[in-house]
Design a protein around this motif. Structure first.
Motif, mmCIF file in Angstrom:
data_model
loop_
_atom_site.group_PDB
_atom_site.id
_atom_site.type_symbol
_atom_site.label_atom_id
_atom_site.label_comp_id
_atom_site.label_asym_id
_atom_site.label_seq_id
_atom_site.Cartn_x
_atom_site.Cartn_y
_atom_site.Cartn_z
ATOM 1 N N GLN A 257 -40.274 1.333 -76.671
ATOM 2 C CA GLN A 257 -40.146 2.627 -77.338
ATOM 3 C C GLN A 257 -41.430 3.432 -77.232
ATOM 4 O O GLN A 257 -41.405 4.648 -77.179
ATOM 5 C CB GLN A 257 -39.705 2.428 -78.782
ATOM 6 C CG GLN A 257 -38.243 1.997 -78.803
ATOM 7 C CD GLN A 257 -37.709 1.777 -80.193
ATOM 8 O OE1 GLN A 257 -38.133 2.422 -81.136
ATOM 9 N NE2 GLN A 257 -36.786 0.857 -80.323
ATOM 10 N N GLU A 258 -42.558 2.722 -77.193
ATOM 11 C CA GLU A 258 -43.821 3.398 -76.922
ATOM 12 C C GLU A 258 -44.048 3.294 -75.423
ATOM 13 O O GLU A 258 -44.483 2.265 -74.942
ATOM 14 C CB GLU A 258 -44.974 2.669 -77.619
ATOM 15 C CG GLU A 258 -44.765 2.392 -79.084
ATOM 16 C CD GLU A 258 -45.423 3.467 -79.923
ATOM 17 O OE1 GLU A 258 -46.525 3.887 -79.558
ATOM 18 O OE2 GLU A 258 -44.804 3.889 -80.924
ATOM 19 N N HIS A 259 -43.725 4.338 -74.687
ATOM 20 C CA HIS A 259 -43.919 4.229 -73.251
ATOM 21 C C HIS A 259 -44.620 5.454 -72.701
ATOM 22 O O HIS A 259 -44.701 6.495 -73.355
ATOM 23 C CB HIS A 259 -42.575 4.034 -72.551
ATOM 24 C CG HIS A 259 -41.660 5.225 -72.721
ATOM 25 N ND1 HIS A 259 -40.718 5.294 -73.699
ATOM 26 C CD2 HIS A 259 -41.575 6.386 -72.036
ATOM 27 C CE1 HIS A 259 -40.082 6.450 -73.607
ATOM 28 N NE2 HIS A 259 -40.586 7.135 -72.612
ATOM 29 N N THR A 260 -45.145 5.303 -71.497
ATOM 30 C CA THR A 260 -45.712 6.445 -70.797
ATOM 31 C C THR A 260 -44.758 6.788 -69.662
ATOM 32 O O THR A 260 -43.766 6.095 -69.448
ATOM 33 C CB THR A 260 -47.084 6.096 -70.183
ATOM 34 O OG1 THR A 260 -46.866 5.193 -69.097
ATOM 35 C CG2 THR A 260 -47.995 5.444 -71.207
ATOM 36 N N GLU A 261 -45.092 7.826 -68.920
ATOM 37 C CA GLU A 261 -44.232 8.202 -67.801
ATOM 38 C C GLU A 261 -44.249 7.160 -66.697
ATOM 39 O O GLU A 261 -43.400 7.164 -65.825
ATOM 40 C CB GLU A 261 -44.663 9.563 -67.251
ATOM 41 C CG GLU A 261 -44.360 10.679 -68.243
ATOM 42 C CD GLU A 261 -44.584 12.054 -67.654
ATOM 43 O OE1 GLU A 261 -45.329 12.143 -66.649
ATOM 44 O OE2 GLU A 261 -44.026 13.012 -68.195
ATOM 45 N N GLN A 262 -45.234 6.261 -66.736
ATOM 46 C CA GLN A 262 -45.337 5.260 -65.672
ATOM 47 C C GLN A 262 -44.702 3.928 -66.034
ATOM 48 O O GLN A 262 -44.605 3.038 -65.191
ATOM 49 C CB GLN A 262 -46.800 5.020 -65.309
ATOM 50 C CG GLN A 262 -47.457 6.200 -64.629
ATOM 51 C CD GLN A 262 -48.903 5.921 -64.293
ATOM 52 O OE1 GLN A 262 -49.344 4.788 -64.313
ATOM 53 N NE2 GLN A 262 -49.639 6.966 -63.988
ATOM 54 N N THR A 263 -44.304 3.764 -67.298
ATOM 55 C CA THR A 263 -43.884 2.441 -67.747
ATOM 56 C C THR A 263 -42.793 1.843 -66.867
ATOM 57 O O THR A 263 -42.874 0.691 -66.447
ATOM 58 C CB THR A 263 -43.383 2.521 -69.215
ATOM 59 O OG1 THR A 263 -44.479 2.957 -70.022
ATOM 60 C CG2 THR A 263 -42.909 1.163 -69.717
ATOM 61 N N TRP A 264 -41.775 2.632 -66.579
ATOM 62 C CA TRP A 264 -40.644 2.099 -65.834
ATOM 63 C C TRP A 264 -41.009 1.800 -64.376
ATOM 64 O O TRP A 264 -40.613 0.808 -63.782
ATOM 65 C CB TRP A 264 -39.458 3.052 -65.874
ATOM 66 C CG TRP A 264 -38.149 2.334 -65.846
ATOM 67 C CD1 TRP A 264 -37.816 1.296 -65.032
ATOM 68 C CD2 TRP A 264 -37.028 2.552 -66.690
ATOM 69 N NE1 TRP A 264 -36.538 0.860 -65.314
ATOM 70 C CE2 TRP A 264 -36.034 1.615 -66.320
ATOM 71 C CE3 TRP A 264 -36.762 3.459 -67.718
ATOM 72 C CZ2 TRP A 264 -34.791 1.565 -66.944
ATOM 73 C CZ3 TRP A 264 -35.510 3.400 -68.325
ATOM 74 C CH2 TRP A 264 -34.550 2.464 -67.947
ATOM 75 N N LEU A 265 -41.838 2.679 -63.838
ATOM 76 C CA LEU A 265 -42.308 2.496 -62.476
ATOM 77 C C LEU A 265 -43.117 1.194 -62.376
ATOM 78 O O LEU A 265 -42.916 0.383 -61.469
ATOM 79 C CB LEU A 265 -43.169 3.693 -62.087
ATOM 80 C CG LEU A 265 -43.760 3.693 -60.689
ATOM 81 C CD1 LEU A 265 -42.633 3.848 -59.668
ATOM 82 C CD2 LEU A 265 -44.764 4.821 -60.558
ATOM 83 N N ARG A 266 -44.011 1.004 -63.340
ATOM 84 C CA ARG A 266 -44.855 -0.196 -63.314
ATOM 85 C C ARG A 266 -44.044 -1.461 -63.506
ATOM 86 O O ARG A 266 -44.406 -2.516 -63.008
ATOM 87 C CB ARG A 266 -45.972 -0.092 -64.367
ATOM 88 C CG ARG A 266 -47.051 0.880 -63.949
ATOM 89 C CD ARG A 266 -48.123 1.063 -64.994
ATOM 90 N NE ARG A 266 -49.087 2.069 -64.575
ATOM 91 C CZ ARG A 266 -50.167 1.808 -63.820
ATOM 92 N NH1 ARG A 266 -50.414 0.580 -63.441
ATOM 93 N NH2 ARG A 266 -50.973 2.785 -63.459
ATOM 94 N N GLU A 267 -42.927 -1.335 -64.217
ATOM 95 C CA GLU A 267 -42.043 -2.492 -64.388
ATOM 96 C C GLU A 267 -41.493 -2.946 -63.030
ATOM 97 O O GLU A 267 -41.192 -4.119 -62.831
ATOM 98 C CB GLU A 267 -40.889 -2.098 -65.328
ATOM 99 C CG GLU A 267 -39.865 -3.189 -65.599
ATOM 100 C CD GLU A 267 -40.400 -4.296 -66.501
ATOM 101 O OE1 GLU A 267 -41.457 -4.072 -67.136
ATOM 102 O OE2 GLU A 267 -39.772 -5.355 -66.564
ATOM 103 N N ALA A 268 -41.353 -1.998 -62.115
ATOM 104 C CA ALA A 268 -40.781 -2.330 -60.810
ATOM 105 C C ALA A 268 -41.842 -2.823 -59.828
ATOM 106 O O ALA A 268 -41.514 -3.209 -58.716
ATOM 107 C CB ALA A 268 -40.066 -1.117 -60.233
ATOM 108 N N LEU A 269 -43.109 -2.822 -60.240
ATOM 109 C CA LEU A 269 -44.173 -3.188 -59.303
ATOM 110 C C LEU A 269 -44.686 -4.601 -59.533
ATOM 111 O O LEU A 269 -44.610 -5.106 -60.627
ATOM 112 C CB LEU A 269 -45.338 -2.203 -59.429
ATOM 113 C CG LEU A 269 -45.058 -0.825 -58.823
ATOM 114 C CD1 LEU A 269 -46.172 0.141 -59.195
ATOM 115 C CD2 LEU A 269 -44.921 -0.914 -57.325
#
Ligand SMILES: [Zn+2]
Length: 307
Positions: A295-307
């Motif tokens: 719930q506390e995320h940045t714009e990169q959170t999802w991208l970084r999850e994929a890396l």
């Protein structure tokens, strides 16, 4: 850019007309998104330490890809690869749109709307969603701890997922709507699991719960009789919360309110998608869980999850 010339920009912006401002905003957003992807990939590059082909740790840097991603050559097997090897994003194109695509996922936007917003085709939109859900979906919880709440729930099945992506949906008349049965369980540390069950039987529920429970767990459920035998078989403590409004609490800590609220939240969220095919239900649930856990995320959170 030198500070002096930068300071002149706001002045120039003030003179733009509406259409020009919109174009400029688009440019700025693209550039920011591009930078964020670059930043996340560059962090990933720092962690590359072995060859995905032979596991060797002896690597040479070997130039850049056209997209500016670091390439490597393995000294042992001689093969080359880039920093995204072994990630869901390997060989994925249009990097400048990745961050904006994940933004749409936070917003729960449909595949079709994403195609319009990002000027990508439906096939890409579909594939990217799958790619960004890959790691959240693999976040299997092998065991829950302590006080565990479990509940099963039905979701009306939609046949949307079964039609070809590029063909409009056929109207389905009448008939009984099939229901997808989902067992959700969570503990008080925030770990959440969900599984689609074939049938609402004790055997099915038990098979799903067995790997999650361990001795010392306390299982909190509603009045469903199946859980009684399951708890006995698995040798865990069982609290049956029987009450019409799901508000009952035993000894101040044993209740099923967390799981009931959680189920209510993802059901509400799913309404926005106008029905989900059974095969896709696990993906949607993983998607929702990922957002709940970040719930506390940045714009990169999802991208970084994929890396
Ligand atoms: Zn190698």
């Amino acid at each position: 850019m030198a500070n002096v010339s930068f300071q002149a920009i706001p002045q120039q912006v003030a003179n733009l007309n509406y259409a020009q401002l919109k174009r400029l905003r688009h440019e700025v957003e693209q550039n920011i998104a591009h930078d964020q992807v670059g930043q996340a990939i560059s962090d990933r590059e720092e962690t590359v330490n072995h060859c995905p082909h032979c596991d060797s740790h002896v690597l040479n840097r070997w130039g850049m890809t056209k997209q500016g991603i670091q390439r490597y050559k393995c000294k042992d097997c001689g093969k080359t690869f880039n920093a995204l090897a072994n990630t869901p994003l390997y060989r994925m194109r249009k990097a400048e749109k990745w961050v904006n695509y994940t933004k749409l996922m936070w917003d729960g936007i449909s595949l079709r709307k994403a195609t319009k917003k990002l000027d990508i085709n439906l096939r890409t939109s579909f594939r990217w969603r799958h790619i960004f859900l890959q790691n959240p979906a693999n976040l299997g919880t092998s065991e829950l701890k302590g006080v565990i709440e479990a509940d099963e729930t039905f979701l009306p099945e939609s046949f949307k997922g079964k039609r070809k992506l590029d063909r409009p949906a056929r109207k389905r008349g009448g008939g009984r709507v099939r229901q997808v049965l989902i067992l959700s369980a969570l503990d008080r540390t925030g770990a959440i699991t969900h599984q689609v069950l074939e049938r609402n039987t004790r055997e099915n529920i038990q098979a799903a719960l067995t790997p999650l429970l361990s001795e010392g767990s306390v299982l909190c459920t509603d009045g469903n009789q199946s859980y009684r035998g399951i708890a006995r078989d698995l040798n865990v403590d069982h609290k049956r919360l029987i009450g019409l409004d799901n508000q009952r609490v035993i000894d101040d800590v044993y209740h099923t309110q967390t799981i009931n609220n959680y189920i209510m939240r993802w059901k509400t969220w799913l309404v926005g998608f106008n029905g989900v095919g059974k095969a896709y239900v696990p993906n949607y649930l993983s998607w929702f869980r990922f957002m709940e856990l970040h719930q506390e995320h940045t714009e990169q959170t999802w991208l970084r999850e994929a890396l």
